[in-house]
Write a protein that holds these residues in place. Structure first.
Motif, PDB file in Angstrom:
ATOM      1  N   UNK A 259       0.534   6.351   2.811  1.00 31.80           N
ATOM      2  CA  UNK A 259       0.592   5.684   1.793  1.00 31.80           C
ATOM      3  C   UNK A 259       0.658   4.098   2.062  1.00 31.80           C
ATOM      4  N   UNK A 260      -0.225   3.502   1.305  1.00 26.41           N
ATOM      5  CA  UNK A 260      -0.149   1.924   1.437  1.00 26.41           C
ATOM      6  C   UNK A 260      -0.027   1.298  -0.003  1.00 26.41           C
ATOM      7  N   UNK A 261       0.925   0.383  -0.189  1.00 29.08           N
ATOM      8  CA  UNK A 261       1.151  -0.140  -1.241  1.00 29.08           C
ATOM      9  C   UNK A 261       0.816  -1.641  -1.445  1.00 29.08           C
ATOM     10  N   UNK A 262       0.280  -2.318  -2.262  1.00 29.74           N
ATOM     11  CA  UNK A 262       0.242  -3.610  -2.377  1.00 29.74           C
ATOM     12  C   UNK A 262       1.123  -4.046  -3.694  1.00 29.74           C
ATOM     13  N   UNK A 263       1.927  -5.423  -3.485  1.00 27.64           N
ATOM     14  CA  UNK A 263       2.832  -5.715  -4.732  1.00 27.64           C
ATOM     15  C   UNK A 263       2.189  -7.184  -4.814  1.00 27.64           C
ATOM     16  N   UNK A 264       1.912  -7.694  -5.878  1.00 31.94           N
ATOM     17  CA  UNK A 264       1.344  -9.258  -5.925  1.00 31.94           C
ATOM     18  C   UNK A 264       2.665 -10.080  -5.963  1.00 31.94           C
ATOM     19  N   UNK A 265       3.961  -9.344  -5.667  1.00 32.06           N
ATOM     20  CA  UNK A 265       5.272 -10.410  -6.068  1.00 32.06           C
ATOM     21  C   UNK A 265       5.275 -10.851  -7.136  1.00 32.06           C
ATOM     22  N   UNK A 266       4.803 -10.540  -8.222  1.00 39.19           N
ATOM     23  CA  UNK A 266       5.125 -10.943  -9.659  1.00 39.19           C
ATOM     24  C   UNK A 266       6.564 -10.636  -9.879  1.00 39.19           C
ATOM     25  N   UNK A 267       7.107 -11.258 -10.938  1.00 38.46           N
ATOM     26  CA  UNK A 267       8.303 -11.191 -11.404  1.00 38.46           C
ATOM     27  C   UNK A 267       8.998 -10.044 -11.260  1.00 38.46           C
ATOM     28  N   UNK A 268       8.387  -8.879 -12.100  1.00 37.47           N
ATOM     29  CA  UNK A 268       8.995  -7.463 -11.632  1.00 37.47           C
ATOM     30  C   UNK A 268       8.114  -6.960 -10.828  1.00 37.47           C
ATOM     31  N   UNK A 269       8.990  -6.485  -9.709  1.00 38.75           N
ATOM     32  CA  UNK A 269       8.318  -6.284  -8.376  1.00 38.75           C
ATOM     33  C   UNK A 269       7.829  -4.981  -8.232  1.00 38.75           C
ATOM     34  N   UNK A 270       6.960  -4.300  -9.321  1.00 40.94           N
ATOM     35  CA  UNK A 270       6.201  -3.094  -9.214  1.00 40.94           C
ATOM     36  C   UNK A 270       4.877  -3.277  -8.400  1.00 40.94           C
ATOM     37  N   UNK A 271       4.340  -2.156  -7.838  1.00 40.02           N
ATOM     38  CA  UNK A 271       3.193  -2.198  -7.362  1.00 40.02           C
ATOM     39  C   UNK A 271       1.907  -2.522  -8.056  1.00 40.02           C
ATOM     40  N   UNK A 272       0.808  -3.476  -7.543  1.00 41.17           N
ATOM     41  CA  UNK A 272      -0.432  -3.563  -8.221  1.00 41.17           C
ATOM     42  C   UNK A 272      -1.285  -2.529  -7.958  1.00 41.17           C
ATOM     43  N   UNK A 273      -1.173  -2.055  -6.719  1.00 43.78           N
ATOM     44  CA  UNK A 273      -1.904  -1.001  -6.321  1.00 43.78           C
ATOM     45  C   UNK A 273      -1.412   0.037  -5.310  1.00 43.78           C
ATOM     46  N   UNK A 274      -1.413   1.442  -5.338  1.00 37.80           N
ATOM     47  CA  UNK A 274      -0.622   2.097  -4.088  1.00 37.80           C
ATOM     48  C   UNK A 274      -1.763   3.285  -4.194  1.00 37.80           C
ATOM     49  N   UNK A 275      -2.131   3.398  -2.659  1.00 28.75           N
ATOM     50  CA  UNK A 275      -3.342   4.509  -2.423  1.00 28.75           C
ATOM     51  C   UNK A 275      -2.490   5.503  -1.216  1.00 28.75           C
ATOM     52  N   UNK A 276      -2.802   6.734  -1.658  1.00 29.86           N
ATOM     53  CA  UNK A 276      -1.972   7.925  -0.887  1.00 29.86           C
ATOM     54  C   UNK A 276      -3.206   8.386  -0.173  1.00 29.86           C
ATOM     55  N   UNK A 277      -3.437   8.652   1.205  1.00 30.85           N
ATOM     56  CA  UNK A 277      -4.495   9.553   1.847  1.00 30.85           C
ATOM     57  C   UNK A 277      -3.890  10.765   2.505  1.00 30.85           C
ATOM     58  N   UNK A 278      -4.573  12.006   2.309  1.00 28.61           N
ATOM     59  CA  UNK A 278      -4.197  12.968   3.092  1.00 28.61           C
ATOM     60  C   UNK A 278      -5.328  13.584   3.761  1.00 28.61           C
ATOM     61  N   UNK A 279      -5.316  14.026   5.092  1.00 25.47           N
ATOM     62  CA  UNK A 279      -6.495  14.626   5.607  1.00 25.47           C
ATOM     63  C   UNK A 279      -5.672  15.677   6.282  1.00 25.47           C
ATOM     64  N   UNK A 280      -6.523  16.913   6.272  1.00 32.24           N
ATOM     65  CA  UNK A 280      -6.291  18.090   7.181  1.00 32.24           C
ATOM     66  C   UNK A 280      -7.515  18.575   7.723  1.00 32.24           C
ATOM     67  N   UNK A 281      -7.282  18.759   9.053  1.00 31.39           N
ATOM     68  CA  UNK A 281      -8.546  18.832   9.961  1.00 31.39           C
ATOM     69  C   UNK A 281      -8.770  20.411  10.414  1.00 31.39           C
ATOM     70  N   UNK A 282     -10.015  20.775  10.600  1.00 37.85           N
ATOM     71  CA  UNK A 282     -10.318  21.921  11.258  1.00 37.85           C
ATOM     72  C   UNK A 282     -11.138  21.652  12.440  1.00 37.85           C
ATOM     73  N   UNK A 283     -10.547  21.632  13.505  1.00 41.18           N
ATOM     74  CA  UNK A 283     -11.020  20.995  14.893  1.00 41.18           C
ATOM     75  C   UNK A 283     -10.930  19.551  14.759  1.00 41.18           C
TER      76      UNK A 283
END
Ligand SMILES: Cc1cc2nc3c(=O)[nH]c(=O)nc-3n(C[C@H](O)[C@H](O)[C@H](O)COP(=O)(O)OP(=O)(O)OC[C@H]3O[C@@H](n4cnc5c(N)ncnc54)[C@H](O)[C@@H]3O)c2cc1C
Ligand code: FES
Ligand code: FES
Lengths: 154, 289
Positions: free
Chosen positions: B182-206
């Motif tokens: 999970x990677x999140x980016x916050x612009x550190x605006x006054x209310x410190x909520x995320x601007x964007x948050x991306x979660x990636x999951x990969x499951x492999x076969x071989x």
């Protein structure tokens, strides 16, 4: 409409009559006269209103007093032992970690909770724990100096 | 803040019955981190608050071999952040929690409230979705289980009915050879909520991707699965070129609005950059697992 609640404030039992909408900050400042905690942003971002609720920092501006029923509250007024200041208070004085003082009680109480949880925090851990407290006078360097010093003593 | 009746049920059934009895006039109160703000601003004026904190069934984190990690609705952000069990099963949750709001909010605000408020600027939903998480919901009529994909409806709107309570989040164990980031980016605006948050999951076969989840948060009314981006990667051995294409697709699939946290164009660029990072890290973790 009013409700009776009991709180243990700075180690003393206190009984209050509050409305459901009364915030913990209003109850503690207006009814108990403990004015160390201040109203700042009113939306949980500045930390000026911080009180410890069962030892944990909370934004008293946004906790309902009725929701704190039966809990233990620590305010800045409860930190010193008589005339002897708490080591964090002492360090703030020594390092000049304040100007107007509006944010100070919030910083000191939050730091107290941190040291109670983790007696030897790293500099990074101090920064992370205190990240939600704002000082509009910009005393962050001095606050860090003070807290790093408490860490060394502790 | 307008005044209201304050109720404290001790069981889920009792709480649902109280909600039903009040119709839409009552609101569930958990940590109050969200309600405190919207009620002070007059955006919500409930006639009653039903505080669910005395309901023990909604507390705690546990692991069930069949179901997976079960997180009670009343678990606070801080409890999740510091839970040894959560760290053992899904360390990504504890790492993400470190950046949520501030320590005071994390001490009171709950996982249930985080989802039930339907706020778009949050972190947990996209991670839960990437884990194929489900929510359990109680009502006077009984219990239903819903996938996170179906739970969110629109800005501040979920599929919870007026007399329903979210009781648990259930996260099934990941298949073997999976990695998540999970990677999140916050612009550190006054209310410190995320601007964007991306979660990636990969499951492999071989060495080939068997399943991929790319979930984008804060860039739409609800968390968004970048399904076209996911499809690009399934069946492939990943390399920077494929990952770049998936990231570009994710940037097109999201629906950000311009606000103090960044313009629409800027947020799409951030989605692209974060998707690249999250997929790469998830893939590397899957290879190592
Ligand atoms: C300053 C600030 C910064 C924040 N930053 C972040 C961040 O970085 N990342 C992030 O993810 N979140 C962030 N948040 C959001 C925060 O996590 C949520 O507001 C919080 O989790 C809400 O939980 P609560 O228990 O306080 O809910 P409450 O305020 O008690 O309730 C929220 C809503 O959900 C309903 N509700 C609550 N629990 C239930 C339940 N079990 N069943 C049915 N309905 C329910 C209530 O009726 C209400 O409508 C931030 C919030 C604040 C105030
Ligand atoms: S006044 Fe409560 S956090 Fe700012
Ligand atoms: S000393 Fe003035 S706000 Fe911090």
């Amino acid at each position: 409409m009013k409700k009776s609640i009991s709180l243990r404030v700075n180690d003393q039992e206190r009984n209050l009559e509050v409305e459901p909408r009364t915030t913990l900050l209003e109850a503690v400042r207006d009814q108990l006269g403990l004015t160390g905690a201040k109203l700042g942003c009113d939306i949980q971002v500045c930390g000026a209103c911080t009180l410890l609720l069962d030892g944990k920092p909370v934004s008293a501006c946004s906790v309902l007093a009725v929701d704190a029923e039966g809990c233990s509250i620590t305010s800045i007024e409860g930190l010193s032992q008589g005339d002897t200041l708490h080591p964090i208070q002492q360090a703030f004085m020594e390092f000049g970690a304040l100007q107007c003082g509006y944010c100070t009680s919030g910083f000191i109480l939050t730091a107290k909770a941190l040291f109670d949880e983790n007696p030897k925090p790293s500099e990074q851990e101090i920064r992370e724990y205190l990240a939600g407290n704002f000082c509009r006078c910009g005393c962050y360097q001095e606050i860090m100096q003070a807290l790093k010093n408490v860490r060394r003593e502790g | 803040m307008k005044n209201f009746d304050y109720l404290e049920p001790t069981t889920v059934n009792e709480a649902c019955a109280l909600l039903k009895q009040h119709g839409g006039d009552a609101k569930v109160y958990a940590g109050g981190a969200y309600l405190g703000i919207v009620m002070k601003q007059g955006l919500l004026e409930p006639k009653a608050l039903v505080n669910i904190k005395k309901i023990d069934a909604l507390k705690g984190i546990r692991f069930d071999a069949k179901e997976g990690l079960i997180i009670g609705a009343l678990v606070t952000h801080r409890e999740l952040e510091t839970s040894a069990l959560a760290r053992e099963k899904f360390p990504v949750l504890c790492e993400a929690e470190k950046e949520v709001a501030n320590i005071r909010v994390r001490h009171v605000a709950t996982v249930g409230g985080n989802l039930a408020s339907g706020e778009p600027l949050t972190d947990l939903a996209q991670i839960f979705m990437a884990l194929d998480g489900k929510v359990k919901i109680a009502s006077p009529a009984g219990e239903r289980v819903l996938s996170l994909d179906d739970f969110f409806v629109d800005y501040y709107q979920t599929s919870l009915a007026e007399d329903e309570i979210l009781t648990q989040v259930v996260l099934p164990s990941l298949p073997a050879r999976s990695g998540i980031d999970y990677v999140r980016f916050s612009s550190s605006s006054v209310v410190d909520k995320p601007s964007v948050g991306v979660c990636a999951r990969v499951t492999l076969d071989g060495e080939v991707c068997k399943a991929v989840r790319i979930v984008l948060g804060c860039v739409g009314a609800t968390p968004i699965r970048a399904r076209k981006g996911e499809e690009l990667l399934v069946g492939k051995k990943l390399d920077t070129n494929w990952i770049e294409q998936a990231a570009r697709s994710a940037a097109e699939e999201c629906k950000p609005i311009s606000d103090i946290r960044g313009s629409e164009r800027y947020k799409r660029a951030v989605v692209r950059a974060l998707t690249k990072r999250a997929v790469t890290a998830a893939y590397e973790r899957a290879l190592r697992s």
